[in-house]
Design a protein around this motif. Structure first.
Motif, PDB file in Angstrom:
ATOM      1  N   GLY A 138       0.827  -1.196   0.000  1.00 23.15           N
ATOM      2  CA  GLY A 138       0.000   0.000   0.000  1.00 23.15           C
ATOM      3  C   GLY A 138       0.857   1.240   0.000  1.00 23.15           C
ATOM      4  O   GLY A 138       2.090   1.172  -0.048  1.00 23.15           O
ATOM      5  N   ILE A 139       0.182   2.378   0.031  1.00 28.84           N
ATOM      6  CA  ILE A 139       0.862   3.669   0.149  1.00 28.84           C
ATOM      7  C   ILE A 139       0.414   4.311   1.450  1.00 28.84           C
ATOM      8  O   ILE A 139      -0.765   4.637   1.631  1.00 28.84           O
ATOM      9  N   HIS A 140       1.340   4.473   2.343  1.00 31.16           N
ATOM     10  CA  HIS A 140       1.080   5.099   3.639  1.00 31.16           C
ATOM     11  C   HIS A 140       0.845   6.600   3.414  1.00 31.16           C
ATOM     12  O   HIS A 140       1.447   7.207   2.521  1.00 31.16           O
ATOM     13  N   PRO A 141      -0.028   7.224   4.205  1.00 31.42           N
ATOM     14  CA  PRO A 141      -0.283   8.662   4.014  1.00 31.42           C
ATOM     15  C   PRO A 141       0.950   9.522   4.179  1.00 31.42           C
ATOM     16  O   PRO A 141       0.991  10.638   3.658  1.00 31.42           O
ATOM     17  N   TRP A 142       1.967   9.030   4.886  1.00 33.20           N
ATOM     18  CA  TRP A 142       3.196   9.812   5.029  1.00 33.20           C
ATOM     19  C   TRP A 142       4.057   9.756   3.766  1.00 33.20           C
ATOM     20  O   TRP A 142       5.032  10.489   3.642  1.00 33.20           O
ATOM     21  N   ASN A 143       3.718   8.853   2.843  1.00 32.52           N
ATOM     22  CA  ASN A 143       4.558   8.621   1.674  1.00 32.52           C
ATOM     23  C   ASN A 143       3.929   9.084   0.369  1.00 32.52           C
ATOM     24  O   ASN A 143       4.336   8.654  -0.710  1.00 32.52           O
ATOM     25  N   LEU A 144       2.948   9.974   0.454  1.00 30.19           N
ATOM     26  CA  LEU A 144       2.304  10.438  -0.768  1.00 30.19           C
ATOM     27  C   LEU A 144       3.267  11.170  -1.696  1.00 30.19           C
ATOM     28  O   LEU A 144       3.069  11.189  -2.911  1.00 30.19           O
ATOM     29  N   VAL A 145       4.303  11.757  -1.137  1.00 28.00           N
ATOM     30  CA  VAL A 145       5.270  12.476  -1.972  1.00 28.00           C
ATOM     31  C   VAL A 145       5.880  11.547  -3.012  1.00 28.00           C
ATOM     32  O   VAL A 145       6.297  11.995  -4.085  1.00 28.00           O
ATOM     33  N   ASP A 146       5.892  10.246  -2.733  1.00 32.01           N
ATOM     34  CA  ASP A 146       6.502   9.286  -3.653  1.00 32.01           C
ATOM     35  C   ASP A 146       5.666   9.051  -4.909  1.00 32.01           C
ATOM     36  O   ASP A 146       6.172   8.473  -5.878  1.00 32.01           O
ATOM     37  N   VAL A 147       4.395   9.451  -4.894  1.00 31.54           N
ATOM     38  CA  VAL A 147       3.535   9.197  -6.059  1.00 31.54           C
ATOM     39  C   VAL A 147       2.989  10.496  -6.651  1.00 31.54           C
ATOM     40  O   VAL A 147       2.042  10.476  -7.445  1.00 31.54           O
ATOM     41  N   MET A 148       3.579  11.622  -6.297  1.00 28.98           N
ATOM     42  CA  MET A 148       3.133  12.894  -6.857  1.00 28.98           C
ATOM     43  C   MET A 148       3.712  13.093  -8.260  1.00 28.98           C
ATOM     44  O   MET A 148       4.863  12.728  -8.525  1.00 28.98           O
ATOM     45  N   ALA A 149       2.908  13.646  -9.142  1.00 26.66           N
ATOM     46  CA  ALA A 149       3.353  13.928 -10.510  1.00 26.66           C
ATOM     47  C   ALA A 149       4.252  15.154 -10.510  1.00 26.66           C
ATOM     48  O   ALA A 149       4.107  16.061  -9.678  1.00 26.66           O
ATOM     49  N   ASP A 150       5.189  15.185 -11.432  1.00 26.42           N
ATOM     50  CA  ASP A 150       6.126  16.301 -11.528  1.00 26.42           C
ATOM     51  C   ASP A 150       5.545  17.444 -12.364  1.00 26.42           C
ATOM     52  O   ASP A 150       4.819  17.215 -13.332  1.00 26.42           O
ATOM     53  N   GLY A 151       5.852  18.650 -11.939  1.00 28.00           N
ATOM     54  CA  GLY A 151       5.541  19.820 -12.747  1.00 28.00           C
ATOM     55  C   GLY A 151       4.085  20.182 -12.863  1.00 28.00           C
ATOM     56  O   GLY A 151       3.684  20.842 -13.821  1.00 28.00           O
ATOM     57  N   ILE A 152       3.263  19.754 -11.911  1.00 25.96           N
ATOM     58  CA  ILE A 152       1.835  20.068 -11.949  1.00 25.96           C
ATOM     59  C   ILE A 152       1.552  21.225 -11.004  1.00 25.96           C
ATOM     60  O   ILE A 152       1.886  21.184  -9.819  1.00 25.96           O
ATOM     61  N   GLU A 153       0.944  22.261 -11.519  1.00 30.70           N
ATOM     62  CA  GLU A 153       0.560  23.419 -10.711  1.00 30.70           C
ATOM     63  C   GLU A 153      -0.956  23.503 -10.650  1.00 30.70           C
ATOM     64  O   GLU A 153      -1.629  23.593 -11.679  1.00 30.70           O
ATOM     65  N   ILE A 154      -1.507  23.425  -9.457  1.00 31.29           N
ATOM     66  CA  ILE A 154      -2.949  23.490  -9.257  1.00 31.29           C
ATOM     67  C   ILE A 154      -3.276  24.730  -8.427  1.00 31.29           C
ATOM     68  O   ILE A 154      -2.766  24.914  -7.333  1.00 31.29           O
ATOM     69  N   HIS A 155      -4.121  25.580  -8.982  1.00 26.33           N
ATOM     70  CA  HIS A 155      -4.478  26.814  -8.274  1.00 26.33           C
ATOM     71  C   HIS A 155      -5.986  26.913  -8.045  1.00 26.33           C
ATOM     72  O   HIS A 155      -6.486  27.959  -7.652  1.00 26.33           O
ATOM     73  N   ASP A 156      -6.721  25.832  -8.307  1.00 21.02           N
ATOM     74  CA  ASP A 156      -8.164  25.857  -8.139  1.00 21.02           C
ATOM     75  C   ASP A 156      -8.543  25.562  -6.695  1.00 21.02           C
ATOM     76  O   ASP A 156      -7.679  25.476  -5.823  1.00 21.02           O
ATOM     77  N   ASN A 157      -9.832  25.386  -6.467  1.00 23.61           N
ATOM     78  CA  ASN A 157     -10.328  25.291  -5.093  1.00 23.61           C
ATOM     79  C   ASN A 157     -10.335  23.865  -4.552  1.00 23.61           C
ATOM     80  O   ASN A 157     -11.346  23.384  -4.044  1.00 23.61           O
TER      81      ASN A 157
END
Length: 412
Positions: A138-157
Motif C-alpha cells: 500500500g501507500i502510507h499517508p506519510w509517503n504520498l510524496v513518492d507518487v506525486m506527478a512532476d511539474g503540476i501546478e494546481i491553483h483551483d479550489n
C-alpha cells in the motif's frame, strides 16, 4: 528474567522506529503522541504501568511454554499471529539480539506491510521465504510524496477532479496487477493522517493542508476500492477522523493498526459497522455487505498457503466482523508515557470485544517479530486483566480468522 534491551522511545509514535531519517517523521518535528497529550520522554515519565507489564522476553517464555497453540498440516504449533509489522525493511532492531534469531521459528504467523511502491518488491520477496509470512502492499499517508506527478501546478479550489492531476497514477495499475497475481496479498499499510509531514508542509500555492488531505483521501479511497474488488483484508491507521458511510463494497476485513483511539471511538466504529452491514442486508452487496464464503473448502481451510494450510476456525464469525483492533507494545505501551494517556489507552483496549482483538509487532526487523508480538500480548493481557497464555491463544484465533478472509487460495 532481565529486561530486554529496548530502544528508548522517541517523542512521536509516527517515528518510533526511525533512527536515521527517510521513512517516518523526524524525531524532533513537534508532533504529539498518538496516545495522549503532554508527552514526556520515556526516561522521565512515571513508569508505573511499565513496572507491571511483563517484559517481552519473559512473555515469550510463558507463551512458548504453554499448552495452547493450533497445529498446522506439518504438526507445527502456531503460538502467535503478528498482524502488522515491517520486518522486510531489516532496519533498526528494537527488541532482540543475535541469540534470539531462533525465537518463534516455525510458530509465528506474521504480516509484513509495505508503505510505498519502491518498498513493494522487498515485501513480496521477504514473504516468499515462508508460508507463514504474508505480504501487504500500500501507500502510507506519510509517503504520498513518492507518487506525486512532476511539474503540476494546481491553483483551483481543491476539487478532487483537479487534484487528481497532481498524482502519478501508474502505481495504482501496478498495485492491481500485483493483487491479481498474488492471491495471498493484502492491502496496507494505508490510511489518513492529519499530522503527516506531507500535510503540514504541502505548499500553500497548491491548496495547502486542505488540498493535501484531499489528496490523502483520493489515494486512500482508490486503495480501499481495490481491496474490496479483490476481496483482500486491509491493515490501516485509524487517524482519519469520523468514518463516512458509503453505500459501496468494503474489503472483507479491516485491521485498525496500533489503535490509539478511545473507548468511545471503539464504540463509534462498531456502531458504524452495524449500520453499514444493516444497509447491506437491505440493498445487497452493492450496498456494502461483504461477499460470503460459498464453498465447503472455503469454510474448512485456512488460506495462508495451499501446500501448508493453517488451522483456522469460526469462518461464519469472520463473515460478520468487518473491523478488528490491533495493539502493539511499541506504540500502545512504550509511546504512552503520561498516566492520563495510559488510562485512556487501557480503557480502549478493554472496550474491544474479545473476538476482535489483534496483536502486532510493528517492528522493522525480522529478528524482532517474535518478541515484539509477545510484548503486545503482555501489554494487552495486563490492561485487560487476563493471563498472558489465554490472551495469546485468543489472539491466534482472531489473527487467523482475520487472515482467513482472503478466501480460498489455490496458488501463491
Amino acid at each position: 528474567m532481565p529486561a530486554s534491551p529496548l530502544v528508548s522511545a522517541p517523542s512521536c509514535p509516527c517515528c518510533v522506529f526511525l533512527l536515521g531519517g527517510g521513512l517516518f517523521l523526524p524525531l524532533n518535528d513537534g508532533v504529539g503522541s498518538n496516545c495522549g497529550e503532554g508527552v514526556k520522554s520515556a526516561s522521565s515519565a512515571d513508569h508505573s504501568l511499565s513496572a507491571h507489564v511483563i517484559d517481552p522476553r519473559e512473555a515469550w517464555t510463558r507463551i512458548s511454554s504453554a499448552t495452547h497453540g493450533k497445529s498446522n498440516a506439518s504438526g507445527r504449533k502456531i503460538l502467535l499471529v503478528d498482524t502488522h509489522g515491517h520486518p522486510h525493511l531489516q532496519r533498526e532492531v528494537q527488541y532482540a539480539h543475535q541469540a534470539d534469531l531462533a525465537l518463534g521459528n516455525g510458530s509465528v504467523v506474521s504480516l509484513t506491510c509495505a508503505v510505498t511502491p519502491s518498498d513493494w518488491n522487498d515485501a513480496l520477496e521477504y514473504a516468499s521465504r515462508s508460508p507463514l509470512i504474508l505480504p501487504a502492499l500500500g501507500i502510507h499517508p506519510w509517503n504520498l510524496v513518492d507518487v506525486m506527478a512532476d511539474g503540476i501546478e494546481i491553483h483551483d479550489n481543491c476539487e478532487d477532479i483537479n487534484l487528481e492531476k497532481c498524482i502519478d497514477w501508474d502505481w495504482l495499475t501496478d498495485l492491481e496487477t500485483l493483487l491479481s497475481r498474488h492471491p495471498r496479498l493484502l492491502v496496507g499499510e494505508i490510511g489518513l493522517c492529519k499530522k503527516a509531514r506531507f500535510v503540514r508542509y504541502y505548499p500553500k500555492e497548491k491548496g495547502g493542508q486542505a488540498a493535501a488531505l484531499r489528496l490523502q483521501r483520493l489515494v486512500f479511497t482508490k486503495q480501499l476500492e481495490l481491496a474490496a474488488k479483490y476481496s483482500r483484508p486491509v491493515t490501516k491507521r485509524e487517524r482519519e477522523g469520523t468514518l463516512k458511510r458509503r453505500r459501496r463494497a468494503f474489503p472483507p476485513a479491516i485491521a485498525m493498526h496500533s489503535f490509539t483511539g478511545t473507548a468511545h471511538h471503539v464504540n463509534e466504529i462498531l456502531a458504524f459497522e452495524r449500520a453499514l452491514l444493516s444497509q447491506g442486508e437491505e440493498t445487497g452487496n452493492s450496498g456494502g455487505k461483504r461477499p460470503r464464503f460459498t464453498t465447503n473448502r472455503q469454510r474448512n481451510e485456512c488460506p495462508i498457503d495451499h501446500s501448508e494450510p493453517l488451522p483456522c476456525e469460526d469462518y461464519a464469525k469472520a463473515q460478520d466482523i468487518l473491523f478488528y483492533f490491533g495493539f502493539s507494545h511499541s506504540v500502545n505501551h512504550l509511546m504512552c508515557t503520561s498516566e492520563k494517556a495510559r488510562r485512556r489507552a487501557a480503557e480502549a483496549v478493554r472496550s474491544v470485544p474479545s473476538e476482535r482483538l489483534l496483536v502486532e509487532s510493528d517492528v522493522h526487523a525480522s529478528i524482532d517479530v517474535t518478541l515484539g508480538t509477545a510484548g503486545a500480548v503482555a501489554y494487552a493481557a495486563y490492561v485487560r486483566g487476563e493471563r498472558i497464555e489465554d490472551l495469546a491463544e485468543r489472539s491466534v484465533d482472531n489473527g487467523l480468522r482475520f487472515l482467513s478472509t482472503l478466501g480460498s487460495i489455490t496458488s501463491s
